[in-house]
Design an enzyme around this catalytic site. Structure first.
Site, short mmCIF file in Angstrom:
data_model
loop_
_atom_site.label_atom_id
_atom_site.label_comp_id
_atom_site.label_asym_id
_atom_site.label_seq_id
_atom_site.Cartn_x
_atom_site.Cartn_y
_atom_site.Cartn_z
N LYS A 201 -4.91 -9.73 -6.93
CA LYS A 201 -6.38 -9.96 -6.26
C LYS A 201 -7.54 -9.03 -6.68
O LYS A 201 -7.07 -7.62 -6.78
CB LYS A 201 -6.16 -9.92 -4.77
CG LYS A 201 -5.98 -8.82 -4.09
CD LYS A 201 -5.93 -9.13 -2.68
CE LYS A 201 -5.95 -7.65 -1.89
NZ LYS A 201 -6.04 -7.37 -0.59
N LYS B 189 0.75 -1.44 0.00
CA LYS B 189 0.07 0.03 0.20
C LYS B 189 0.87 1.23 -0.03
O LYS B 189 0.38 2.24 -0.63
CB LYS B 189 -0.81 -0.03 1.18
CG LYS B 189 -2.12 -0.81 1.15
CD LYS B 189 -3.18 -0.48 2.05
CE LYS B 189 -4.39 -1.26 1.85
NZ LYS B 189 -5.37 -1.38 2.98
N LYS C 6 -11.07 -3.55 -3.86
CA LYS C 6 -11.74 -2.23 -3.88
C LYS C 6 -11.11 -1.19 -4.52
O LYS C 6 -11.76 -0.11 -5.10
CB LYS C 6 -12.20 -1.91 -2.28
CG LYS C 6 -12.90 -2.83 -1.55
CD LYS C 6 -12.98 -2.10 -0.14
CE LYS C 6 -13.88 -2.87 0.71
NZ LYS C 6 -13.85 -2.78 2.15
P1 AMP Z 1 -11.12 -5.46 3.15
O1 AMP Z 1 -11.93 -5.19 1.87
O2 AMP Z 1 -9.64 -5.18 2.82
O3 AMP Z 1 -11.60 -4.70 4.20
O4 AMP Z 1 -11.35 -6.98 3.18
C1 AMP Z 1 -12.33 -7.45 4.00
C2 AMP Z 1 -12.47 -9.14 3.84
O5 AMP Z 1 -12.47 -9.54 2.61
C3 AMP Z 1 -10.91 -9.66 4.38
O6 AMP Z 1 -11.31 -10.69 5.43
C4 AMP Z 1 -10.15 -9.98 3.40
O7 AMP Z 1 -9.24 -10.89 3.46
C5 AMP Z 1 -11.36 -10.42 2.24
N1 AMP Z 1 -10.84 -10.14 1.03
C6 AMP Z 1 -10.39 -8.92 0.05
N2 AMP Z 1 -10.39 -9.10 -0.97
C7 AMP Z 1 -10.36 -10.56 -0.91
C8 AMP Z 1 -10.27 -11.30 -2.38
N3 AMP Z 1 -10.00 -10.96 -3.57
N4 AMP Z 1 -10.30 -12.71 -2.16
C9 AMP Z 1 -10.69 -13.00 -0.95
N5 AMP Z 1 -11.04 -12.51 0.11
C10 AMP Z 1 -11.01 -11.12 -0.05
#
Ligand code: AMP
Ligand code: TRP
Length: 356
Positions: free
Chosen positions: A219, A123, A222
């Site tokens: 991956k 990041k 967002k």
């Molecule tokens: P975040 O959007 O970074 O707050 O992630 C929220 C949750 O979604 C966390 O448990 C991440 O590990 C999971 N997550 C985010 N992106 C992915 C992805 N591409 N594949 C699987 N899990 C994800």
């Protein structure tokens, strides 16, 4: 439950904690990697599901947008089937114990530990001097989120594994540094006589790492500037169809066996998404679609995704329209979370030697 869960640290009450950042664009990766597991775990243990707004501001958030995203994520939790009466749903900033414990943990964790965090390196990129101090200390706050409830199990996607290992290291160092004090105050739990449990990650299910639709080696995220890289939970049927249609593939037809997906990240990802949404194995999907064109497979995948995500998107809209209800869920959840976190934080203050 279709997967095995490690036992809680001996002596601690099993409790699930997890959180997602309210930073917009909730996508299929969040759903399959995290939220779908949140929903399942409700039948197995008490759960606390947080909207981690303190984490969100480690990078700039427009205030009005942040407020909107907090409500939207709450609506997504409820629309996916999280029950706020049986379990706890709230936004992190309501419970000041998170930030208090994070400070203590900032004094327990070592610079070297945080320096190793790959997510920070990704990041911050080349702009390390210019990112917020909060972004660097982010994993301390994440450890505090979990441990202020002495939660024992944490469902997350693959990308959070390293942060959870750090949380375990912090808990262990706290238990060691203050070991004699914890015993003197009779605050130790179980045979190990620690104050904090060692939280177990739950990184399971068919899609712990969903990849971008534009690049199978990145991956789904967002923050990807291309909306075509992800399926958002709020996408309508036409948008989902468009995005799968444009999803990157390769010129070969689909293989008939899983081995044939090796070295073909985009094909592997799409088959993985199908498997996760349909609850089938990749092998059975390849038996059906192997040898065929991507176009046919993508149409089937679109129908499946619309079928699974459509109702969630609909319910999200309905919940989001009832702001008073959303706000009452968060207020009530915050009160119930505080009732657990406040006594733990008081014990921490006694352990550290603060007067209160
Ligand atoms: P975040 O959007 O970074 O707050 O992630 C929220 C949750 O979604 C966390 O448990 C991440 O590990 C999971 N997550 C985010 N992106 C992915 C992805 N591409 N594949 C699987 N899990 C994800
Ligand atoms: N860091 C997590 C993410 O970006 C979100 C998070 C914050 C979290 N605190 C947590 C996840 C505690 C699990 C437990 O995905």
């Amino acid at each position: 439950m279709d997967y095995a869960i490690a036992p809680a640290t001996q002596g601690f009450k099993p409790l699930v904690f997890s959180g997602i950042q309210p930073s917009g664009n909730l996508h299929l990766g969040n759903y399959l990697g995290a939220i779908a597991n949140f929903v399942k775990l409700q039948d197995v243990m008490d759960c606390i599901y947080c909207i981690v707004d303190l984490h969100a501001i480690t990078v700039w958030q427009d205030p009005a947008e942040l407020t909107k995203s907090i409500r939207e994520l709450t609506a997504a939790y409820l629309a996916s089937g999280i029950d706020p009466r049986k379990h706890i749903v709230f936004n992190q900033s309501r419970v000041h114990e998170h930030a208090e414990l994070a400070w203590v943990f900032s004094c327990v964790a070592r610079m070297g530990w945080l320096n190793r965090m790959t997510q920070f390196k990704e990041k911050a990129g080349k702009d390390r001097e210019n990112v917020s101090v909060g972004l660097f200390g982010y994993p301390n706050l994440m450890a505090a989120d979990i441990l202020v409830y002495r939660a024992t199990h944490v469902p997350v996607g693959e990308d959070q594994k390293q942060h959870l290992e750090l949380a375990r290291d912090i808990a262990q160092k706290f238990n060691n540094d203050f070991g004699s004090r914890i015993s003197d105050l009779h605050l130790g739990v179980g045979e190990a006589n620690g104050f904090f449990p060692s939280c177990e990650p739950i990184i399971q299910g068919p899609a712990t790492r969903v990849m971008s639709l534009r690049d199978g080696t990145k991956k789904m995220s967002k923050s990807d500037p291309s909306d075509y890289s992800r399926i958002n939970l709020s996408d309508d049927a036409d948008t989902i169809a468009q995005k799968f249609k444009k999803a990157k593939t390769d010129p070969e037809p689909l293989p008939s066996e899983e081995k044939g997906l090796e070295g073909r990240p985009e094909a592997d990802n799409l088959v993985g998404i199908h498997a996760a949404l349909s609850g089938r194995t990749k092998a059975s999907i390849l038996t059906e679609f192997g040898g065929g064109q991507f176009r046919v497979f993508k149409e089937a995948l679109t129908d499946l995704a619309v079928d699974k995500l459509g109702p969630i998107g609909q319910r999200m809209k309905q919940f989001a329209a009832d702001q008073a209800y959303i706000d009452s869920v968060l207020r009530d959840g915050g009160d119930r979370a505080t009732a657990i976190a406040a006594p733990v934080m008081n014990d921490v203050k006694d352990i550290v030697g603060f007067l209160r």
